[in-house]
Design an enzyme around this catalytic site. Structure first.
Site, PDB file in Angstrom:
ATOM      1  N   LYS A 111       1.833  11.931   9.205  1.00  9.81           N
ATOM      2  CA  LYS A 111       3.102  12.548   8.590  1.00  9.81           C
ATOM      3  C   LYS A 111       3.707  13.512   9.232  1.00  9.81           C
ATOM      4  O   LYS A 111       5.335  13.937   8.989  1.00  9.81           O
ATOM      5  CB  LYS A 111       2.831  13.252   7.241  1.00  9.81           C
ATOM      6  CG  LYS A 111       2.231  12.091   6.263  1.00  9.81           C
ATOM      7  CD  LYS A 111       2.239  12.730   4.694  1.00  9.81           C
ATOM      8  CE  LYS A 111       2.102  11.354   3.966  1.00  9.81           C
ATOM      9  NZ  LYS A 111       1.759  11.656   2.395  1.00  9.81           N
ATOM     10  N   LYS A 150      -0.962  -0.465   7.455  1.00  8.66           N
ATOM     11  CA  LYS A 150      -1.113  -0.612   6.123  1.00  8.66           C
ATOM     12  C   LYS A 150       0.252  -0.769   5.247  1.00  8.66           C
ATOM     13  O   LYS A 150       1.305  -0.016   5.576  1.00  8.66           O
ATOM     14  CB  LYS A 150      -1.932   0.535   5.688  1.00  8.66           C
ATOM     15  CG  LYS A 150      -1.150   1.931   5.659  1.00  8.66           C
ATOM     16  CD  LYS A 150      -1.945   2.890   4.728  1.00  8.66           C
ATOM     17  CE  LYS A 150      -1.244   4.181   4.676  1.00  8.66           C
ATOM     18  NZ  LYS A 150      -1.646   5.290   4.204  1.00  8.66           N
ATOM     19  N   LYS A 159       4.320   2.881   0.703  1.00  3.72           N
ATOM     20  CA  LYS A 159       5.691   3.269   0.147  1.00  3.72           C
ATOM     21  C   LYS A 159       6.791   3.819   1.104  1.00  3.72           C
ATOM     22  O   LYS A 159       7.846   3.438   0.827  1.00  3.72           O
ATOM     23  CB  LYS A 159       5.472   4.328  -0.913  1.00  3.72           C
ATOM     24  CG  LYS A 159       4.697   3.964  -2.141  1.00  3.72           C
ATOM     25  CD  LYS A 159       4.140   5.118  -2.938  1.00  3.72           C
ATOM     26  CE  LYS A 159       2.623   5.058  -3.236  1.00  3.72           C
ATOM     27  NZ  LYS A 159       2.149   5.880  -3.992  1.00  3.72           N
TER      28      LYS A 159
HETATM   29  P1  TYM Z   1      -1.645   7.352  -2.609  1.00  4.95           P
HETATM   30  O1  TYM Z   1      -0.648   7.629  -3.560  1.00  4.95           O
HETATM   31  O2  TYM Z   1      -1.033   7.326  -1.146  1.00  4.95           O
HETATM   32  O3  TYM Z   1      -2.308   6.154  -2.788  1.00  4.95           O
HETATM   33  C1  TYM Z   1      -2.927   5.816  -4.030  1.00  4.95           C
HETATM   34  C2  TYM Z   1      -4.128   5.043  -3.837  1.00  4.95           C
HETATM   35  O4  TYM Z   1      -3.767   3.697  -3.243  1.00  4.95           O
HETATM   36  C3  TYM Z   1      -4.836   3.670  -1.974  1.00  4.95           C
HETATM   37  N1  TYM Z   1      -3.738   2.594  -1.276  1.00  4.95           N
HETATM   38  C4  TYM Z   1      -4.121   1.735  -0.567  1.00  4.95           C
HETATM   39  N2  TYM Z   1      -5.243   0.632  -0.713  1.00  4.95           N
HETATM   40  C5  TYM Z   1      -5.147  -0.206  -0.061  1.00  4.95           C
HETATM   41  N3  TYM Z   1      -4.205  -0.864   0.672  1.00  4.95           N
HETATM   42  C6  TYM Z   1      -3.080  -0.093   0.927  1.00  4.95           C
HETATM   43  N4  TYM Z   1      -1.957  -0.635   1.915  1.00  4.95           N
HETATM   44  C7  TYM Z   1      -3.178   1.287   0.338  1.00  4.95           C
HETATM   45  N5  TYM Z   1      -2.288   2.159   0.245  1.00  4.95           N
HETATM   46  C8  TYM Z   1      -2.627   3.041  -0.568  1.00  4.95           C
HETATM   47  C9  TYM Z   1      -4.956   5.028  -1.436  1.00  4.95           C
HETATM   48  O5  TYM Z   1      -5.907   4.931  -0.570  1.00  4.95           O
HETATM   49  C10 TYM Z   1      -5.147   5.811  -2.939  1.00  4.95           C
HETATM   50  O6  TYM Z   1      -6.675   5.497  -3.202  1.00  4.95           O
HETATM   51  N6  TYM Z   1      -4.295  11.351  -1.021  1.00  4.95           N
HETATM   52  C11 TYM Z   1      -4.308  10.374  -2.201  1.00  4.95           C
HETATM   53  C12 TYM Z   1      -3.894  11.085  -3.571  1.00  4.95           C
HETATM   54  C13 TYM Z   1      -5.060  12.047  -4.066  1.00  4.95           C
HETATM   55  C14 TYM Z   1      -6.263  11.840  -4.365  1.00  4.95           C
HETATM   56  C15 TYM Z   1      -6.977  12.818  -4.568  1.00  4.95           C
HETATM   57  C16 TYM Z   1      -7.155  10.734  -4.133  1.00  4.95           C
HETATM   58  C17 TYM Z   1      -4.916  13.313  -4.312  1.00  4.95           C
HETATM   59  N7  TYM Z   1      -5.883  13.945  -4.795  1.00  4.95           N
HETATM   60  C18 TYM Z   1      -8.113  13.211  -4.756  1.00  4.95           C
HETATM   61  C19 TYM Z   1      -8.443  10.715  -4.574  1.00  4.95           C
HETATM   62  C20 TYM Z   1      -9.020  11.993  -4.946  1.00  4.95           C
HETATM   63  C21 TYM Z   1      -2.751   9.782  -1.971  1.00  4.95           C
HETATM   64  O7  TYM Z   1      -2.009  10.119  -1.366  1.00  4.95           O
HETATM   65  O8  TYM Z   1      -3.014   8.479  -2.531  1.00  4.95           O
END
Ligand code: TYM
Length: 328
Positions: free
Chosen positions: A111, A192, A195
């Site tokens: 990032k 991967k 978004k």
């Molecule tokens: P975020 O919003 O990027 O994504 C949400 C969830 O989707 C999973 N994910 C994927 N899984 C498989 N293939 C992909 N291409 C893919 N892209 C995203 C992510 O691994 C995630 O589980 N930091 C986290 C949000 C967060 C969080 C937390 C998660 C904040 N606090 C505490 C767990 C526990 C995030 O940016 O997710």
């Protein structure tokens, strides 16, 4: 009984990677354990965003997760900033987190590269807030995709350091991954699905024609064939396996692949049709939910009240252990 915590950023366009890697698992696990799911708006502020449509995006993220099967009768769904204790605990945890650990996080490095003009402290401290999200509920299980595993290792390290300094308080949370824990970008199967890369994903709310169009454009073979399945084809098979509930099409096309008779367009169309089928009810429920904002508001308000009660109990313990707050 254990507790689950997980979160998702309200960054618009929740995609099939999020669904397959995380949300599907949340939905399954809400029947097994006490669960907390959070729309992490504080996290989403670490990169430039438009405040004028932020609330709408938060509501839409909540709606899509409900539409995908989260049940407010079984689970606590809430918005992170409605429970400001997360930020308070993050400050305290920051005081036991080594700077070097934060700087070596892959997501921070990515990032910081993407947003070189705005590498703010929030971006660096992101994993501390994530640890606070989880630990404030003393959650031990965290369903996530593979990209979050490194952050969870750090959350465990933070829990250990806190416990070591102030006495045993937090469990060490473990990730729970699915078979589709890393869905790749349709346009670039070496990275991967994300978004932040337009064209790389299918959004859960995309209409059928859009889904067909996006899959038709999926990259299959990226280079000379080595006899091994290419990353793009492997990704399409992973998606087919997940979205083909009966598994008949998956097995037939896998056989055709092994026999060397598979046409990739058939594979792409099969993925598209099964995806359309599975996502249709989600899209319908989503549209109904966004048409009734009062219902959504009530669900989120009740979720925040429940979450806050638990968070405050943990904070009382944290004040006690760290020597904060007494006025005597
Ligand atoms: P975020 O919003 O990027 O994504 C949400 C969830 O989707 C999973 N994910 C994927 N899984 C498989 N293939 C992909 N291409 C893919 N892209 C995203 C992510 O691994 C995630 O589980 N930091 C986290 C949000 C967060 C969080 C937390 C998660 C904040 N606090 C505490 C767990 C526990 C995030 O940016 O997710």
């Amino acid at each position: 009984m254990g507790r689950i915590f997980s979160g998702i950023q309200p960054t618009g366009g929740v995609h099939v990677g999020n669904y397959v890697g995380a949300i599907q698992n949340w939905v399954r696990m809400q029947d097994e354990m006490e669960s907390f799911f959070c729309i992490v708006d504080y996290h989403a502020m670490t990169v430039p965003y438009d405040p004028s449509d932020f609330r709408r995006r938060v509501r839409e993220a909540a709606a899509i997760n409900l539409a995908a099967g989260l049940d407010p009768a079984k689970t606590t769904l809430f918005v992170q900033s409605h429970v400001p204790e997360h930020a308070e605990l993050a400050w305290i945890l920051g005081c036991v987190t080594p700077l070097g650990e934060l700087q070596r996080m892959t997501q921070f490095k990515d990032k910081a590269r993407q947003h070189a003009e705005n590498v703010n402290a929030g971006l660096l401290n992101y994993p501390i807030l994530m640890a606070a999200d989880i630990l404030i509920y003393k959650a031990d299980t965290v369903p996530v995709g593979e990209d979050q595993v490194q952050h969870l290792e750090l959350a465990r390290e933070i829990a250990r350091r806190f416990n070591g300094t102030f006495g045993p308080t937090f469990p060490e949370p473990q990730p729970r991954l699915t078979a589709g824990a890393r869905i790749m970008a349709l346009t670039d199967p070496e990275s991967k699905m994300s978004k932040s890369v337009p064209g790389s994903y299918v959004a859960l709310t995309d209409p059928p024609d859009e889904i067909r169009r996006r899959l038709r454009r999926a990259v299959t073979d990226t280079g000379p064939t080595t006899g091994e399945m290419s990353p793009g084809v492997r990704n399409l098979f992973t998606l087919l396996e997940v979205f083909d509930a009966q598994g008949d099409t998956f097995r037939a096309l896998r056989r055709a692949y092994d026999e060397g008779t598979l046409r990739y367009v058939e594979l792409k169309d099969a993925v598209a049709e099964h995806m359309i089928e599975q996502l249709r009810p989600i899209r319908e429920r989503y549209e109904e939910l966004v048409a009734h904002p009062d219902r959504l508001r009530t669900i989120l308000a009740e979720g925040a009240d429940r979450a806050r009660r638990v968070a405050r109990t943990t904070m009382e313990e944290v004040y006690e252990r760290t020597g904060l707050r007494s006025r005597a």
